[in-house]
Enzyme design. Structure first.
Site, PDB file in Angstrom:
ATOM      1  N   CYS A   1      -5.944  -6.989  -1.169  1.00  0.00           N
ATOM      2  CA  CYS A   1      -5.188  -5.874  -1.766  1.00  0.00           C
ATOM      3  C   CYS A   1      -6.229  -4.803  -2.075  1.00  0.00           C
ATOM      4  O   CYS A   1      -6.683  -4.663  -3.211  1.00  0.00           O
ATOM      5  CB  CYS A   1      -4.494  -6.324  -3.038  1.00  0.00           C
ATOM      6  SG  CYS A   1      -3.560  -7.857  -2.849  1.00  0.00           S
ATOM      7  N   ALA A   2      -6.620  -4.044  -1.075  1.00  0.00           N
ATOM      8  CA  ALA A   2      -7.918  -3.369  -1.169  1.00  0.00           C
ATOM      9  C   ALA A   2      -7.895  -1.905  -1.596  1.00  0.00           C
ATOM     10  O   ALA A   2      -8.900  -1.403  -2.097  1.00  0.00           O
ATOM     11  CB  ALA A   2      -8.647  -3.489   0.174  1.00  0.00           C
TER      12      ALA A   2
ATOM     13  N   PRO B   1      -7.603   1.518  -3.618  1.00  0.00           N
ATOM     14  CA  PRO B   1      -8.327   2.527  -2.844  1.00  0.00           C
ATOM     15  C   PRO B   1      -9.709   2.104  -2.357  1.00  0.00           C
ATOM     16  O   PRO B   1     -10.359   2.870  -1.668  1.00  0.00           O
ATOM     17  CB  PRO B   1      -8.444   3.691  -3.831  1.00  0.00           C
ATOM     18  CG  PRO B   1      -8.471   3.033  -5.180  1.00  0.00           C
ATOM     19  CD  PRO B   1      -7.585   1.833  -5.067  1.00  0.00           C
ATOM     20  N   GLY B   2     -10.191   0.916  -2.734  1.00  0.00           N
ATOM     21  CA  GLY B   2     -11.453   0.471  -2.145  1.00  0.00           C
ATOM     22  C   GLY B   2     -12.567   0.172  -3.129  1.00  0.00           C
ATOM     23  O   GLY B   2     -13.705  -0.054  -2.719  1.00  0.00           O
TER      24      GLY B   2
ATOM     25  N   GLU C   1      -5.007  -3.368   3.303  1.00  0.00           N
ATOM     26  CA  GLU C   1      -4.034  -2.746   2.399  1.00  0.00           C
ATOM     27  C   GLU C   1      -2.692  -2.705   3.110  1.00  0.00           C
ATOM     28  O   GLU C   1      -2.594  -2.224   4.234  1.00  0.00           O
ATOM     29  CB  GLU C   1      -4.490  -1.333   2.011  1.00  0.00           C
ATOM     30  CG  GLU C   1      -3.446  -0.504   1.298  1.00  0.00           C
ATOM     31  CD  GLU C   1      -2.914  -1.135   0.009  1.00  0.00           C
ATOM     32  OE1 GLU C   1      -3.686  -1.691  -0.794  1.00  0.00           O
ATOM     33  OE2 GLU C   1      -1.681  -1.071  -0.184  1.00  0.00           O
TER      34      GLU C   1
ATOM     35  N   ASP D   1      -7.000  -8.888  -5.614  1.00  0.00           N
ATOM     36  CA  ASP D   1      -6.920  -8.011  -6.788  1.00  0.00           C
ATOM     37  C   ASP D   1      -5.470  -7.538  -6.803  1.00  0.00           C
ATOM     38  O   ASP D   1      -5.135  -6.490  -6.253  1.00  0.00           O
ATOM     39  CB  ASP D   1      -7.906  -6.846  -6.600  1.00  0.00           C
ATOM     40  CG  ASP D   1      -8.034  -5.981  -7.828  1.00  0.00           C
ATOM     41  OD1 ASP D   1      -7.881  -6.506  -8.951  1.00  0.00           O
ATOM     42  OD2 ASP D   1      -8.297  -4.768  -7.678  1.00  0.00           O
TER      43      ASP D   1
ATOM     44  N   CYS E   1      -5.148  -6.223 -13.487  1.00  0.00           N
ATOM     45  CA  CYS E   1      -5.431  -5.368 -14.655  1.00  0.00           C
ATOM     46  C   CYS E   1      -4.244  -5.469 -15.603  1.00  0.00           C
ATOM     47  O   CYS E   1      -3.786  -4.466 -16.148  1.00  0.00           O
ATOM     48  CB  CYS E   1      -5.759  -3.941 -14.241  1.00  0.00           C
ATOM     49  SG  CYS E   1      -4.496  -3.185 -13.221  1.00  0.00           S
TER      50      CYS E   1
HETATM   51  N1  SAM Z   1      -8.636  -3.694  -5.166  1.00  0.00           N
HETATM   52  C1  SAM Z   1      -8.352  -2.291  -5.346  1.00  0.00           C
HETATM   53  C2  SAM Z   1      -9.584  -1.592  -5.867  1.00  0.00           C
HETATM   54  O1  SAM Z   1     -10.425  -2.248  -6.510  1.00  0.00           O
HETATM   55  O2  SAM Z   1      -9.748  -0.396  -5.614  1.00  0.00           O
HETATM   56  C3  SAM Z   1      -7.149  -2.080  -6.235  1.00  0.00           C
HETATM   57  C4  SAM Z   1      -5.958  -2.861  -5.772  1.00  0.00           C
HETATM   58  S1  SAM Z   1      -4.487  -2.558  -6.634  1.00  0.00           S
HETATM   59  C5  SAM Z   1      -4.722  -3.389  -8.110  1.00  0.00           C
HETATM   60  C6  SAM Z   1      -3.358  -3.568  -5.775  1.00  0.00           C
HETATM   61  C7  SAM Z   1      -3.079  -3.182  -4.341  1.00  0.00           C
HETATM   62  O3  SAM Z   1      -2.142  -4.119  -3.797  1.00  0.00           O
HETATM   63  C8  SAM Z   1      -2.465  -1.810  -4.163  1.00  0.00           C
HETATM   64  O4  SAM Z   1      -3.231  -1.033  -3.287  1.00  0.00           O
HETATM   65  C9  SAM Z   1      -1.088  -2.087  -3.579  1.00  0.00           C
HETATM   66  O5  SAM Z   1      -0.686  -1.125  -2.642  1.00  0.00           O
HETATM   67  C10 SAM Z   1      -1.270  -3.445  -2.930  1.00  0.00           C
HETATM   68  N2  SAM Z   1      -0.001  -4.189  -2.800  1.00  0.00           N
HETATM   69  C11 SAM Z   1       1.229  -3.853  -3.264  1.00  0.00           C
HETATM   70  N3  SAM Z   1       2.128  -4.765  -2.908  1.00  0.00           N
HETATM   71  C12 SAM Z   1       1.484  -5.698  -2.191  1.00  0.00           C
HETATM   72  C13 SAM Z   1       1.893  -6.887  -1.523  1.00  0.00           C
HETATM   73  N4  SAM Z   1       3.145  -7.300  -1.544  1.00  0.00           N
HETATM   74  N5  SAM Z   1       0.948  -7.587  -0.869  1.00  0.00           N
HETATM   75  C14 SAM Z   1      -0.341  -7.190  -0.854  1.00  0.00           C
HETATM   76  N6  SAM Z   1      -0.771  -6.074  -1.480  1.00  0.00           N
HETATM   77  C15 SAM Z   1       0.118  -5.343  -2.130  1.00  0.00           C
END
Ligand code: SAM
Length: 451
Positions: free
Chosen positions: A111-112, A114-115, A134, A178, A231
């Site tokens: 779940c990457a 914005p990176g 993503e 994440d 978070c």
């Molecule tokens: N790891 C990132 C960082 O450190 O910059 C932040 C990730 S954020 C907490 C969670 C991410 O999971 C989002 O970009 C979101 O779009 C994605 N997401 C949403 N639904 C999801 C799903 N069903 N499966 C996997 N990823 C998902």
């Protein structure tokens, strides 16, 4: 706006939670700003306002004020990433659990976007491979931008649903999830998240977290490591997920040694006792965060994977490229659309396997696109940390650097040809000097708009 009462009530029995201190730190309006340096780019940002280093990440620094990152040219060159301090704890977790055994490791950041974690992983596993995935297409674009700026050639960006990884059984050495969550840990930074919070959403998120993990754990090797983080402060998304992983997914909890003066609260999942690490903003200098680590004990079969034969540049195309930029040792070239890209020899077959299963947004480094007798160099090459010492460059001052990033016209005194624009030891992008003007090749979609 007040914090949700249901959340405060639910947390009242959770280890380390102090209602008064928690509410006070949210009411204080205090903001923490932190950056993580790119160890492969030679820049020293904000030495004047660095307050102290972040104890759990050697490249992390707290800043005493929040500068305008948009107006800092080296931010656009990927010299550092503006990252919330608590989440940099991933670096410490890796140091404790993986140590220096990074060579040849395949790592997935599921779940990457914005990176933030992906750029950290790209630095940590600089001699491994990081697949940064993503699922949401629009967010995958931001991920590509940040990975491009970070410049590591060892990253593949994909845009897939976790379900698509099921074909990669037993594939990865390390997986970071994440997870998307209810976001209470970001209330202080983003008070609008308070309005969006609800108990229903916490449950919805926890079910989604289980679905994501159920889809992805099969892709982990036996003996491989899972790092799960959110978070959110809600137990349903944190310790209860740890219990679920151990009960249902063949995972064993791992301890992450920490220093007591860091004020990180170690909890224990109710049924399996898995250690979890909670970051409360009234105790640490950072936002709310939870992380837990696991090792996979369940056996799996190794997937037999087909490879897609990625197209290779023709001999004349290779000659054109080599004339412009000599391919570094240990790399292979391939083509995507019209562009020539390179990736470490070690990862070429892996890329071809992944290309059979996943939608690849970006792999390795794009060098450029052959056009007639010319080679249009890529912005990825300018951003990359591969050795560019053979390429011509022009040093600019800060005001020229900003002009360049705004895609304004530059007056440069140089003979005709392609040049990298260099500011404060880092590269910003390309220009082409023509007899009567200078063409600015900074990517239009990334240009600085702020006055
Ligand atoms: N790891 C990132 C960082 O450190 O910059 C932040 C990730 S954020 C907490 C969670 C991410 O999971 C989002 O970009 C979101 O779009 C994605 N997401 C949403 N639904 C999801 C799903 N069903 N499966 C996997 N990823 C998902």
């Amino acid at each position: 706006m007040g914090l949700p009462v249901q959340l405060l009530n639910a947390l009242s029995t959770v280890k380390g939670f102090d209602n008064n201190a928690f509410e006070a730190v949210h009411a204080s309006g205090e903001q923490v700003t932190s950056i993580r340096l790119n160890p492969f780019k030679n820049a020293q940002p904000f030495t004047d306002i660095r307050k102290k280093s972040i104890p759990w990440c050697k490249q992390g620094y707290y800043l005493s004020s929040r500068p305008s990152f948009t107006l800092d040219p080296i931010f656009h060159a990927g010299a550092y990433y503006v990252q919330e301090a608590s989440s940099m704890f991933l670096w410490h977790a890796l140091e404790q659990l993986v140590g220096s055994e990074t060579k040849g490791k395949k790592v997935l950041d599921l779940c990457a976007a914005p990176g933030g974690k992906s750029t950290l992983l790209a630095s940590y596993f600089y001699d491994g491979l990081v697949v940064a995935n993503e699922v949401i297409k629009s967010r995958a674009a931001i991920l590509v931008e940040n990975i491009t700026k970070w410049g590591q050639p060892n990253v593949i960006v994909t845009n897939n649903d976790p379900e698509h990884f099921k074909q990669l059984e037993g594939y990865f050495d390390v997986i970071v999830v994440d997870a998307p969550c209810s976001g209470s840990g970001l209330f202080r930074k983003d008070p609008t998240a308070i309005e969006e919070w609800s108990e229903e959403n916490v449950l919805h998120c926890s079910q989604r977290q289980e679905r994501i993990l159920a889809a992805i754990v099969p892709s982990l090797k036996e003996g491989g490591m899972l790092l799960y983080s959110t978070c959110s402060y809600s137990v349903e998304e944190d310790e209860k997920i740890a219990d679920w992983l151990v009960a249902n997914m063949g995972m064993q909890p791992l301890q992450i040694p920490i220093e007591s003066e860091w004020n990180i609260v170690q909890t224990s999942a109710k049924h399996c006792g898995a250690p979890g690490f909670r970051f409360y903003p009234n105790l640490v200098e950072g936002e709310g965060f939870f992380i837990a680590a696991f090792i996979k004990s369940a056996p799996h079969s190794i997937a037999k994977l087909k490879e897609v034969n990625l197209p290779k540049p023709t001999k004349p195309e290779m000659a054109l490229m080599q004339q412009f930029f000599a391919m570094p040792d240990g790399y292979s070239a391939f083509k995507q659309n019209e562009a020539i890209r390179i990736i470490s020899n070690e990862w070429m077959n892996t890329l071809q396997q992944l290309a059979n299963v996943l939608y690849i947004k970006k792999a390795g480094i794009e060098i450029g696109t052959p056009k007639g007798k010319d080679m249009i160099p890529s912005h990825e090459l300018a951003m990359s940390v591969v050795n560019k010492s053979s390429l011509p460059f022009i040093d600019v001052d800060q005001s020229q650097a900003l002009q360049y990033l705004r895609r304004s016209e530059l007056q440069l005194d140089a003979k005709q040809g392609w040049y990298l624009i260099k500011f404060a030891n880092v590269f910003l992008g390309w220009v082409k000097v023509l007899p009567n003007r200078v063409n600015n090749y900074y990517p239009a979609e990334w240009r600085v708009l702020k006055a």
